[in-house]
Design an enzyme around this catalytic site. Structure first.
Site, PDB file in Angstrom:
ATOM      1  CG  HIS A   1      -0.392   0.091   2.462  1.00 19.36           C
ATOM      2  ND1 HIS A   1      -0.248   1.337   3.055  1.00 19.36           N
ATOM      3  CD2 HIS A   1       0.048  -0.760   3.410  1.00 19.36           C
ATOM      4  CE1 HIS A   1       0.226   1.177   4.314  1.00 19.36           C
ATOM      5  NE2 HIS A   1       0.205  -0.144   4.680  1.00 19.36           N
TER       6      HIS A   1
ATOM      7  CG  ASP B   1       2.567   1.020   7.911  1.00 20.69           C
ATOM      8  OD1 ASP B   1       2.019   0.453   6.848  1.00 20.69           O
ATOM      9  OD2 ASP B   1       1.990   0.983   8.767  1.00 20.69           O
TER      10      ASP B   1
ATOM     11  CD  GLU C   1      -3.010  -1.417   5.268  1.00 22.47           C
ATOM     12  OE1 GLU C   1      -2.674  -2.695   5.836  1.00 22.47           O
ATOM     13  OE2 GLU C   1      -2.608  -0.397   5.877  1.00 22.47           O
ATOM     14  CD  GLU C   2      -1.818   2.518   7.612  1.00 16.69           C
ATOM     15  OE1 GLU C   2      -2.406   2.134   8.233  1.00 16.69           O
ATOM     16  OE2 GLU C   2      -0.593   2.513   7.304  1.00 16.69           O
TER      17      GLU C   2
ATOM     18  CG  ASP D   1       1.763  -3.415   5.234  1.00 19.02           C
ATOM     19  OD1 ASP D   1       2.607  -2.657   5.742  1.00 19.02           O
ATOM     20  OD2 ASP D   1       0.581  -3.362   5.318  1.00 19.02           O
TER      21      ASP D   1
ATOM     22  CG  HIS E   1       0.469   3.224  12.511  1.00 22.04           C
ATOM     23  ND1 HIS E   1      -0.786   3.186  12.674  1.00 22.04           N
ATOM     24  CD2 HIS E   1       0.972   2.412  11.287  1.00 22.04           C
ATOM     25  CE1 HIS E   1      -1.409   2.653  11.428  1.00 22.04           C
ATOM     26  NE2 HIS E   1      -0.486   2.176  10.953  1.00 22.04           N
TER      27      HIS E   1
END
Lengths: 334, 354
Positions: free
Chosen positions: A60, A162, A194-195, A217, A303
Site C-alpha cells: 500500500h 509502513d 489500506e490504513e 507490508d 505508526h
C-alpha cells in the site's frame, strides 16, 4: 535502494490523497512493465504480461495522517485521524499539508497526560487569525507526518516505512525481473486506503482477478525492552506471515514460501501478528477465494514518525519475492 | 457408501483437529463419511468442502446452499521461551478462564501432548484467584527444553483441545468443537434423508472454513455457488444455568429457526410451517444481530441471497465440553430435507418479490 526508499517515504500521500506518491511510483515503474493503469479508487497497477498464472503482489502506498475538521477564530486547527494515530505520539511532531504548509501540535491544559485525546489537541500553522489560517488550509484538508529519513548502519529510521518500504520492495522486484524470463504474469499493485480498512486492495483484486496473491507490508517485533510477546526480530530476515487479524495464510502457501526461502538460503522468520492486518485479507477473500500469502518487513515503532527497519531484511524480502516469482506456481492453485 | 450412524459420524469428526485455516483433515474425513450421498465434491481455494447432490427435472434447477462451518477455535504458538514453554494466542474467540488445567495437542512436526498449567493456589497473592489469567501469563508445557522444542515446534504451529467425545446420558453428547461440527452433522443427516427422496433443487452442502475468524469461507463459497437460497446451520445457546431464558433455546426441543436481520422472512415462514405440518419440534430463535454466523456472509454475497438460519441448541459454547442433543440434529436434518423437497422455482422466485 536507499535513494529510492528515501524518496518514497518523504513523499506526501495520506490515505485517500495518494496523488503525489502515485506519480513518484509511476515514474519508477514505467519502463519496467508492459502497462500501467490506475483504477477508480486510485490503485496503481503495473502489469508485466507473459505466460503462466496471474500473480498479484500488493504494497500500500498510502500513509497515516490527519484531516482538518474545524478552524477557530484565532486560526487554530482542529483535526481527526486518518488511520491509526495515537495522540501521545503527536506531541512535538510536525505535519505537512499537500500545499507545503507545516503545522505543529499543541494541546489544551490537562491535569493528567493520560487524559490526552485527539479532541484535546490542535494544530498550529502559525496563523495570526482565522482568515490567514484559511488562506493556507481548509476543512477537509489532509496532512501527513513531516520527517526526513535517516540511515544509520544497517538500519533505516523514517516515517511511513509502513508501507513505502513495501513499495520500494515491489519496485526493486520489478527492476530485478526486468530482463528475466519468468513463468508468471505479474500484477504489481500499489494500493490506496489500506490504513482506512484495506479498501484499495479489495477493488484492485476484484479487477485483477489473480490466481495467486501476495502482499508486502511491515509487521511488529518483539525485540525491544518489555515488548509484547512476538518472535519477530529486526535483522533476522524476511517475515513469512502465518496469521494476522485478517488472514490465516493457507498452509500450502506458507509451506511454499518457507521452502523457497530455504532453497535459496534467504534468512526468514515466521510471523504471528496478533493485532492489525494487511492487504492479503481482502485479496484472499476476492471472488471465489485466492490462495494468498504475505511477506513482512520487521519494523519497530510502527505508526510513529520514526519507524525503524533493517535494510538487510528489506533486501531479503526482495530476494524472496524474486525467488517466488521465478518458481512455477501452478501447484498453489486449486 | 455412507455407513456410519449419526452418533458415529459426529464422534468421528469432532475427534479430528481443524482449527480455522487448517481444516484439511476434517474436510477429507467429512467427504469420506458422506460418500454415496452426493454426486460431486470439491474443495475450493480457501478449503471449503462443497458437496453437490443434483436435483431432477427440467433445468435450470433451483440452487440451495446449506452451510455449516467445520473449523474450530484453537491456539497458535507465538513464541518459544528459553525455558521451553510455548507462548500462544487464540485463533477464534477463546475464553481464557477455561484454559488452566486443560490438556492440549500441539501440532508440530509431529503431534505432541501438552498441558496448560496454573500457579498453585498456595502461593497466590490475595485477590489473584479472583481474576482470570492474562494471555501473557498462560503457556503450554510439552515437557521439552527450548532447544528440543525448537526442533519440533515452529512459530505459527497450532494447538487444539485434547478432548475425546463424551457420551452423556440419553441422546446427549459432549466434546470439543460441537460448534459447529454438530451443524456439519446436520448436513450429513439431511443428505441421508434426501437419499430416498426426489427433489428438483441442486443441493450444495458446504462445510465452510474460517467462520470463527470472520465468516471467511462462507464469503468465497457463496460467491462461487451463487445459490437461490442459502441456509446456515450453526449452534445456538442451549439452556443452562447462568444464561437467561430469553437468550437461549432449550435442549432436546428441536432446532432453533432464527428470526433475524440476516434471515429472509419467506424462508423463516416456510421452515416453521413445514415443521408445524410434520410435527417436527422447533423453536423460534430471535437473533437481533446480523453478524455472528455464516448466514450473514451468505446474505451479503453478490447481489444478495435470501438466507435462513437453523440453530442446534448447545451448552457451554467455546469450551472443550460443548454439549448437544443428537435428537435436535436429527430433527434439523429432517426439517432441511423436507424444505428441500418442497423447493421449486415458484418459491425461489417468490423470495425475490416483496
Amino acid at each position: 535502494m536507499k535513494d529510492l526508499l528515501k524518496k518514497l517515504v518523504e513523499t506526501y500521500g495520506p490515505a485517500g490523497n495518494e496523488g503525489p506518491i502515485r506519480e513518484v511510483i509511476r515514474k519508477e515503474v514505467e519502463g519496467l512493465v508492459d502497462e500501467v493503469v490506475v483504477d477508480a479508487l486510485g490503485n496503481l497497477i503495473a502489469i508485466r504480461r507473459g505466460q503462466g498464472p496471474k500473480v498479484m503482489i500488493a504494497a500500500h502506498m498510502d500513509e497515516i495522517g490527519i484531516i482538518v475538521t474545524h478552524i477557530d477564530e484565532k486560526g487554530f486547527v482542529r483535526f481527526s485521524n486518518i488511520g491509526g494515530i495515537s495522540p501521545h505520539m503527536l506531541i512535538g511532531q510536525r505535519v505537512i499539508f499537500a500545499n507545503g504548509t507545516v503545522g505543529v501540535f499543541g494541546m489544551e491544559k490537562l491535569d493528567d497526560i493520560k487524559d490526552l485525546r485527539l479532541s484535546k489537541m490542535f494544530i498550529d500553522i502559525g496563523a495570526k487569525d482565522e482568515a490567514s489560517a484559511r488562506e493556507k488550509v481548509s476543512v477537509g484538508d489532509v496532512a501527513g507526518l513531516c520527517r526526513q529519513a535517516c540511515f544509520q548502519g544497517d538500519r533505516v529510521i523514517a516515517k511511513s516505512l509502513d508501507d513505502r518500504a513495501g513499495c520500494a520492495v515491489l519496485i526493486q522486484v520489478l527492476r530485478e525481473l526486468a530482463n528475466k524470463e519468468i513463468p508468471n504474469q505479474v500484477y504489481a499493485v500499489f494500493t490506496v486506503q489500506e490504513e482506512l480498512g484495506l479498501r484499495g486492495a479489495r477493488t484492485a483484486a476484484y479487477r485483477v482477478n489473480p490466481d495467486i496473491g501476495f502482499a508486502v507490508d511491515v509487521t511488529g517485533t518483539g525485540d525491544t525492552p518489555e515488548a509484547p510477546t512476538m518472535a519477530v526480530e529486526l535483522g533476522k530476515g524476511a517475515a513469512i506471515k502465518v496469521k494476522d487479524a485478517v488472514v490465516l495464510t493457507h498452509p500450502r502457501v506458507r509451506q511454499f514460501m518457507i521452502e523457497t526461502a530455504e532453497k535459496k538460503g534467504i534468512p526468514y522468520q515466521l510471523e504471528v501478528l496478533e493485532r492489525g492486518g494487511t492487504d492479503t485479507g481482502p485479496i484472499h477473500l476476492t471472488r471465489e477465494g485466492v490462495p494468498s500469502g504475505a511477506i513482512s518487513i520487521p519494523t519497530r515503532y510502527i505508526h510513529t514518525p520514526s519507524e525503524m527497519a533493517d535494510m538487510n531484511d528489506i533486501e531479503n524480502v526482495v530476494k524472496l519475492f524474486v525467488a517466488i516469482l521465478e518458481e512455477q506456481l501452478d501447484a498453489l492453485i486449486v | 457408501m455412507a455407513t456410519l450412524g449419526l452418533a458415529e459420524f459426529l464422534s468421528s469428526i469432532i475427534s479430528e483437529s481443524g482449527v480455522s485455516g487448517h481444516e484439511g483433515k476434517v474436510a477429507a474425513l467429512v467427504e469420506k463419511h458422506m460418500s454415496g450421498l452426493f454426486d460431486e465434491a470439491r474443495t475450493d481455494a480457501l478449503g471449503n468442502l462443497i458437496v453437490l447432490k443434483r436435483g431432477t427435472g427440467r433445468t435450470p434447477h433451483p440452487r440451495v446452499m446449506l452451510a455449516a462451518h467445520m473449523d474450530e477455535i484453537g491456539l497458535m504458538v507465538t513464541k518459544i521461551e528459553d525455558q521451553g514453554c510455548l507462548r500462544v494466542t487464540q485463533v477464534g474467540g477463546i475464553d481464557r478462564r477455561i484454559l488452566p488445567g486443560l490438556e492440549v495437542i500441539v501440532h508440530g512436526r509431529r503431534d505432541l501432548p501438552g498441558v496448560i498449567g496454573a500457579k498453585p493456589p498456595h502461593v497466590q497473592e490475595p485477590g489473584e484467584r479472583e481474576k482470570s489469567m492474562k494471555w501473557e501469563d498462560l503457556y503450554v508445557d510439552v515437557g521439552l527444553t527450548a532447544d528440543e522444542a525448537r526442533e519440533l515446534i515452529r512459530i505459527g504451529d497450532i494447538a487444539t483441545f485434547a478432548q475425546t467425545p463424551i457420551k452423556l446420558q440419553g441422546k446427549f453428547m459432549a466434546g470439543k468443537t460441537m460448534d459447529d461440527r454438530a451443524g456439519v452433522a446436520v448436513l450429513f443427516e439431511c443428505l441421508r434423508v434426501l437419499r430416498d427422496m426426489r427433489h428438483q433443487a441442486d443441493v450444495y452442502c458446504v462445510a465452510t472454513v474460517q467462520e470463527e475468524v470472520g465468516l471467511r469461507g462462507a464469503i468465497t463459497s457463496t460467491y462461487g455457488i451463487v445459490p437461490d437460497v442459502g441456509i446456515a446451520i450453526d449452534v445456538g445457546f442451549g439452556d443452562q444455568s447462568s444464561v437467561p431464558e430469553y437468550q437461549s433455546i432449550s435442549m432436546d426441543n428441536g432446532p432453533g429457526i432464527a428470526f433475524s436481520p440476516a434471515v429472509h422472512q419467506g424462508i423463516f415462514e416456510r421452515l416453521t410451517s413445514i415443521a408445524s405440518e410434520l410435527e417436527i419440534p422447533y423453536q423460534v430463535d430471535p437473533s437481533p444481530y446480523p453478524g455472528g454466523t455464516d448466514a450473514y456472509a451468505i446474505q451479503m454475497a453478490r447481489g444478495g441471497i435470501p438466507t435462513g438460519l437453523v440453530s442446534i441448541p448447545l451448552r457451554y459454547m467455546h469450551t472443550a465440553v460443548e454439549t448437544v442433543c443428537l435428537a435436535d440434529i436429527e430433527r434439523a436434518g429432517r426439517l432441511l430435507a423436507e424444505f428441500i423437497v418442497r423447493l421449486d422455482k415458484k418459491f425461489v422466485e417468490g423470495l425475490k418479490c416483496f
